[in-house]
Design a protein around this motif. Structure first.
Motif, PDB file in Angstrom:
ATOM      1  N   ASN A  93     -94.229 139.935 -21.093  1.00  0.00           N
ATOM      2  CA  ASN A  93     -93.059 139.140 -20.939  1.00  0.00           C
ATOM      3  C   ASN A  93     -92.946 138.612 -22.739  1.00  0.00           C
ATOM      4  O   ASN A  93     -93.170 138.105 -22.345  1.00  0.00           O
ATOM      5  N   PRO A  94     -93.259 139.275 -23.007  1.00  0.00           N
ATOM      6  CA  PRO A  94     -92.147 139.151 -24.658  1.00  0.00           C
ATOM      7  C   PRO A  94     -90.918 138.456 -25.018  1.00  0.00           C
ATOM      8  O   PRO A  94     -90.718 137.648 -25.949  1.00  0.00           O
ATOM      9  N   LYS A  95     -90.219 138.529 -23.819  1.00  0.00           N
ATOM     10  CA  LYS A  95     -88.960 137.405 -23.992  1.00  0.00           C
ATOM     11  C   LYS A  95     -89.577 135.880 -23.832  1.00  0.00           C
ATOM     12  O   LYS A  95     -88.542 135.546 -24.824  1.00  0.00           O
ATOM     13  N   LEU A  96     -90.602 135.706 -23.290  1.00  0.00           N
ATOM     14  CA  LEU A  96     -90.720 134.254 -22.728  1.00  0.00           C
ATOM     15  C   LEU A  96     -91.030 133.211 -24.368  1.00  0.00           C
ATOM     16  O   LEU A  96     -91.273 132.810 -24.562  1.00  0.00           O
ATOM     17  N   LEU A  97     -91.709 134.381 -25.286  1.00  0.00           N
ATOM     18  CA  LEU A  97     -92.282 134.585 -27.084  1.00  0.00           C
ATOM     19  C   LEU A  97     -90.679 133.456 -27.475  1.00  0.00           C
ATOM     20  O   LEU A  97     -91.062 132.756 -28.383  1.00  0.00           O
ATOM     21  N   TYR A 100     -88.280 129.602 -30.445  1.00  0.00           N
ATOM     22  CA  TYR A 100     -87.417 128.152 -30.007  1.00  0.00           C
ATOM     23  C   TYR A 100     -87.439 127.288 -30.248  1.00  0.00           C
ATOM     24  O   TYR A 100     -86.967 125.621 -31.293  1.00  0.00           O
ATOM     25  N   HIS A 101     -88.382 126.620 -29.340  1.00  0.00           N
ATOM     26  CA  HIS A 101     -89.182 124.968 -29.433  1.00  0.00           C
ATOM     27  C   HIS A 101     -89.448 124.682 -30.538  1.00  0.00           C
ATOM     28  O   HIS A 101     -89.145 123.556 -31.489  1.00  0.00           O
ATOM     29  N   LEU A 102     -90.424 125.826 -31.151  1.00  0.00           N
ATOM     30  CA  LEU A 102     -91.102 125.228 -32.344  1.00  0.00           C
ATOM     31  C   LEU A 102     -90.091 125.052 -33.863  1.00  0.00           C
ATOM     32  O   LEU A 102     -90.413 124.460 -34.311  1.00  0.00           O
ATOM     33  N   TYR A 103     -89.892 126.036 -33.620  1.00  0.00           N
ATOM     34  CA  TYR A 103     -88.930 125.643 -35.056  1.00  0.00           C
ATOM     35  C   TYR A 103     -87.828 124.858 -34.968  1.00  0.00           C
ATOM     36  O   TYR A 103     -87.609 123.957 -36.060  1.00  0.00           O
ATOM     37  N   LEU A 104     -87.248 124.345 -34.260  1.00  0.00           N
ATOM     38  CA  LEU A 104     -86.373 123.634 -33.497  1.00  0.00           C
ATOM     39  C   LEU A 104     -86.791 122.240 -33.914  1.00  0.00           C
ATOM     40  O   LEU A 104     -86.300 121.486 -34.411  1.00  0.00           O
ATOM     41  N   LEU A 157     -78.032 125.001 -39.417  1.00  0.00           N
ATOM     42  CA  LEU A 157     -78.756 125.674 -39.505  1.00  0.00           C
ATOM     43  C   LEU A 157     -79.266 125.202 -37.675  1.00  0.00           C
ATOM     44  O   LEU A 157     -79.814 125.761 -36.755  1.00  0.00           O
ATOM     45  N   LYS A 158     -79.416 123.985 -37.390  1.00  0.00           N
ATOM     46  CA  LYS A 158     -79.591 123.662 -35.788  1.00  0.00           C
ATOM     47  C   LYS A 158     -78.731 124.124 -34.605  1.00  0.00           C
ATOM     48  O   LYS A 158     -79.287 124.919 -33.714  1.00  0.00           O
ATOM     49  N   LYS A 159     -77.566 124.261 -35.768  1.00  0.00           N
ATOM     50  CA  LYS A 159     -76.066 124.654 -34.390  1.00  0.00           C
ATOM     51  C   LYS A 159     -76.235 126.022 -34.275  1.00  0.00           C
ATOM     52  O   LYS A 159     -75.837 126.700 -33.313  1.00  0.00           O
ATOM     53  N   ASP A 160     -76.570 127.091 -35.291  1.00  0.00           N
ATOM     54  CA  ASP A 160     -76.294 128.608 -35.407  1.00  0.00           C
ATOM     55  C   ASP A 160     -77.918 128.712 -33.711  1.00  0.00           C
ATOM     56  O   ASP A 160     -77.593 129.566 -33.886  1.00  0.00           O
ATOM     57  N   PHE A 161     -78.645 127.797 -34.095  1.00  0.00           N
ATOM     58  CA  PHE A 161     -80.516 128.394 -33.814  1.00  0.00           C
ATOM     59  C   PHE A 161     -79.898 128.096 -32.543  1.00  0.00           C
ATOM     60  O   PHE A 161     -80.078 129.246 -31.328  1.00  0.00           O
ATOM     61  N   ARG A 162     -79.759 127.217 -32.060  1.00  0.00           N
ATOM     62  CA  ARG A 162     -79.047 126.421 -30.236  1.00  0.00           C
ATOM     63  C   ARG A 162     -77.749 127.829 -30.131  1.00  0.00           C
ATOM     64  O   ARG A 162     -78.072 128.185 -29.023  1.00  0.00           O
ATOM     65  N   GLN A 163     -76.939 127.515 -31.376  1.00  0.00           N
ATOM     66  CA  GLN A 163     -76.111 129.608 -30.238  1.00  0.00           C
ATOM     67  C   GLN A 163     -76.065 130.454 -30.259  1.00  0.00           C
ATOM     68  O   GLN A 163     -75.975 130.825 -28.967  1.00  0.00           O
ATOM     69  N   ALA A 164     -77.054 130.673 -31.055  1.00  0.00           N
ATOM     70  CA  ALA A 164     -77.596 132.059 -30.524  1.00  0.00           C
ATOM     71  C   ALA A 164     -78.726 131.725 -29.681  1.00  0.00           C
ATOM     72  O   ALA A 164     -78.940 132.882 -28.626  1.00  0.00           O
ATOM     73  N   MET A 165     -79.784 130.954 -29.318  1.00  0.00           N
ATOM     74  CA  MET A 165     -80.166 130.713 -27.671  1.00  0.00           C
ATOM     75  C   MET A 165     -79.187 130.421 -26.453  1.00  0.00           C
ATOM     76  O   MET A 165     -79.752 131.404 -26.066  1.00  0.00           O
ATOM     77  N   ASN A 166     -78.334 130.286 -27.040  1.00  0.00           N
ATOM     78  CA  ASN A 166     -77.217 130.268 -25.480  1.00  0.00           C
ATOM     79  C   ASN A 166     -76.126 131.464 -25.414  1.00  0.00           C
ATOM     80  O   ASN A 166     -76.809 132.152 -24.477  1.00  0.00           O
ATOM     81  N   GLU A 167     -76.510 132.370 -26.453  1.00  0.00           N
ATOM     82  CA  GLU A 167     -75.896 134.199 -26.615  1.00  0.00           C
ATOM     83  C   GLU A 167     -76.912 134.535 -25.390  1.00  0.00           C
ATOM     84  O   GLU A 167     -76.876 135.437 -25.207  1.00  0.00           O
ATOM     85  N   ILE A 168     -78.435 134.640 -25.904  1.00  0.00           N
ATOM     86  CA  ILE A 168     -79.323 135.235 -25.515  1.00  0.00           C
ATOM     87  C   ILE A 168     -79.735 134.903 -24.092  1.00  0.00           C
ATOM     88  O   ILE A 168     -79.609 135.626 -23.379  1.00  0.00           O
ATOM     89  N   ALA A 169     -79.168 133.646 -23.524  1.00  0.00           N
ATOM     90  CA  ALA A 169     -79.321 132.914 -22.331  1.00  0.00           C
ATOM     91  C   ALA A 169     -78.048 133.654 -21.856  1.00  0.00           C
ATOM     92  O   ALA A 169     -78.612 133.970 -20.074  1.00  0.00           O
ATOM     93  N   ALA A 170     -76.960 133.854 -21.661  1.00  0.00           N
ATOM     94  CA  ALA A 170     -75.845 134.278 -21.275  1.00  0.00           C
ATOM     95  C   ALA A 170     -76.426 135.897 -21.028  1.00  0.00           C
ATOM     96  O   ALA A 170     -75.415 136.589 -19.564  1.00  0.00           O
ATOM     97  N   ASN A 222     -91.932 124.568 -21.101  1.00  0.00           N
ATOM     98  CA  ASN A 222     -92.531 122.878 -20.963  1.00  0.00           C
ATOM     99  C   ASN A 222     -93.908 123.620 -21.392  1.00  0.00           C
ATOM    100  O   ASN A 222     -94.769 122.952 -21.245  1.00  0.00           O
ATOM    101  N   GLN A 223     -94.740 124.634 -20.840  1.00  0.00           N
ATOM    102  CA  GLN A 223     -95.523 125.212 -21.404  1.00  0.00           C
ATOM    103  C   GLN A 223     -95.819 124.832 -23.409  1.00  0.00           C
ATOM    104  O   GLN A 223     -96.725 124.681 -23.467  1.00  0.00           O
ATOM    105  N   VAL A 224     -94.602 125.444 -23.839  1.00  0.00           N
ATOM    106  CA  VAL A 224     -94.969 125.242 -24.891  1.00  0.00           C
ATOM    107  C   VAL A 224     -95.462 123.762 -25.660  1.00  0.00           C
ATOM    108  O   VAL A 224     -96.900 123.645 -26.036  1.00  0.00           O
TER     109      VAL A 224
END
Length: 244
Positions: free
Chosen positions: A117-121, A126-130, A171-184, A199-201
């Protein structure tokens, strides 16, 4: 997205708050020791290098649109910076440093995710780079201000935490926005799985931080010196009472 709908990044932050707090406390406690021992800092860089390196190499292997999108800027790519820092702190043979069992297990888990399930990578990206853009900056500043006067801290600038001329807040704002767009585009089931993996991360991060070599030795030395002082004080007090 409806105005009243909660952002996915906010939902993740709430769902991981408890384990995230534990992780922050552990990282701060562990890496505080690195202020007096650069080998400990190097050991920390070594374990996280392998995780960041895996995630960046996976970006090339997967050729997955959303995975690519999450890397909102090439400035996020840190593999080369890690390698420069490891050369500085651990020397030319840093690649021969043995991996802990915790690190081997972490990498095996990432490999399994990539197959199944590569999407979970993306939860790790997200969490490590943030984290690098947030807590990593704080740790770097602490080292530059409070580092051992006899060490090279202050003379060598860590590349992995150096984002000179980068607007980190944006950069953090753009990063979060990208995550939200993917999650949508995710289903509710996919979102729950992503949060569970988030949580596993933090859990796996805690395990590799706890495995960093050299820190127990440094901590032992600190405790030994402290104990010696306490025993000395108790001895003086006892002698005083006996001769009173």
């Amino acid at each position: 997205m409806a105005q009243s709908e909660e952002l996915f990044t906010t939902r993740m932050r709430k769902a991981t708050r408890k384990i995230h707090s534990v992780s922050d406390a552990l990282v701060n406690a562990k890496f505080a020791i690195s202020l007096s021992d650069e080998n400990v800092w190097g050991g920390g860089l070594f374990v996280f290098y392998h995780i960041f390196s895996y995630l960046e190499d996976a970006k090339k292997r997967l050729n997955m649109t959303d995975y690519e999108k999450l890397f909102v800027s090439d400035v996020l790519l840190r593999k080369d910076a890690f390698e420069d820092d490891l050369l500085h702190y651990l020397g030319e043979n840093w690649r021969s440093t043995p991996k802990s069992m915790a690190l081997e297990n972490y990498l095996e888990h990432l490999q399994n995710l990539e197959r199944e399930n590569p999407k979970l990578l993306m939860a790790y990206v997200y969490h490590l780079y943030l984290g690098l853009l947030s807590g990593g900056q704080i740790l770097a500043k602490k080292r530059s201000v409070f580092g051992d006067a006899n060490s090279q801290v202050g003379k060598y600038i860590d590349r992995v935490t150096d984002f000179t001329d980068v607007d980190i807040a944006q950069l953090k704002k753009d990063f979060r926005q990208a995550m939200n767009e993917i999650a949508a585009k995710m289903t509710e089931e996919e979102k729950r799985a992503f949060i569970e993996e988030s949580n596993q991360v933090f859990l796996m991060n805690n395990l590799i931080v706890n495995s960093i070599g050299g820190q127990n030795k440094v901590l032992y030395n600190v405790l030994y010196k402290t104990s010696a002082i306490v025993l000395l004080v108790l001895g003086v007090m006892l002698a005083y009472k006996m001769n009173k």
